[in-house]
Design a protein around this motif. Sequence first.
Motif, short mmCIF file in Angstrom:
data_model
loop_
_atom_site.label_atom_id
_atom_site.label_comp_id
_atom_site.label_asym_id
_atom_site.label_seq_id
_atom_site.Cartn_x
_atom_site.Cartn_y
_atom_site.Cartn_z
N GLY A 101 39.94 -14.91 -28.48
CA GLY A 101 39.92 -14.91 -26.97
C GLY A 101 40.64 -16.34 -26.40
N GLU A 102 40.37 -17.42 -27.15
CA GLU A 102 40.95 -18.65 -26.83
C GLU A 102 42.32 -18.57 -27.14
N ALA A 103 42.86 -18.18 -28.48
CA ALA A 103 44.26 -18.15 -28.58
C ALA A 103 44.97 -17.20 -27.58
N LYS A 104 44.45 -16.26 -27.15
CA LYS A 104 45.21 -15.28 -26.30
C LYS A 104 45.26 -16.01 -24.89
N SER A 105 43.89 -16.85 -24.45
CA SER A 105 44.10 -17.49 -23.08
C SER A 105 45.45 -18.67 -23.25
N ALA A 106 45.74 -19.08 -24.33
CA ALA A 106 46.39 -20.23 -24.69
C ALA A 106 47.97 -19.49 -24.68
N GLY A 107 47.93 -18.33 -24.73
CA GLY A 107 49.21 -17.80 -24.63
C GLY A 107 49.78 -17.29 -26.03
N PHE A 108 49.00 -17.30 -26.90
CA PHE A 108 49.36 -16.86 -28.29
C PHE A 108 49.10 -15.41 -28.45
N GLU A 109 50.01 -14.64 -29.33
CA GLU A 109 50.00 -13.23 -29.63
C GLU A 109 48.89 -12.94 -30.57
N VAL A 110 47.55 -12.54 -30.13
CA VAL A 110 46.42 -12.18 -31.33
C VAL A 110 47.07 -11.30 -32.20
N LYS A 111 47.85 -10.08 -32.22
CA LYS A 111 48.13 -9.44 -33.16
C LYS A 111 48.96 -10.11 -34.32
#
Length: 100
Positions: free
Chosen positions: A58-68
Motif C-alpha cells: 500500500g505504501e509503494a502504491k501511494s508512492a506511485g509504484f506499480e505493485v504488480k
Amino acid sequence: MSDFDEQEAKANRARQEADPDPEVGGIAVDRLRSIIERVERLEEERKALADDIKDIFGEAKSAGFEVKVIRQIIRLRKQEPAEVEEQETLLDLYRRALGM
C-alpha cells in the motif's frame, strides 16, 4: 455408580495427575496440545506478517509504484539467474513468433 467404578475413576484421575504426559487412546495429550498451540501461534505470526506486507505494498502504491511489477521483481529475485535468462529468452521467442 458402583464402588468398583468409583475406585477405578479415582485411580484413573490419580494416574493422570501423576503422569506428566498422560495418554488417551495411545495419544500423548500434552504433546498433541503443544504441537497444536505452536501451529496456532505460527499462524497468528504469519497473518501479522501478511498484514505487514500488505501495508508495505500500500505504501509503494501511494508512492506511485506499480505493485504488480514489484511482485514480479520479487518473484524473479527468488529465482536463479539462469532460470530468469531462460524465461526471458523464451518470452522473447514467443513474442517474435506472435509478431509482437
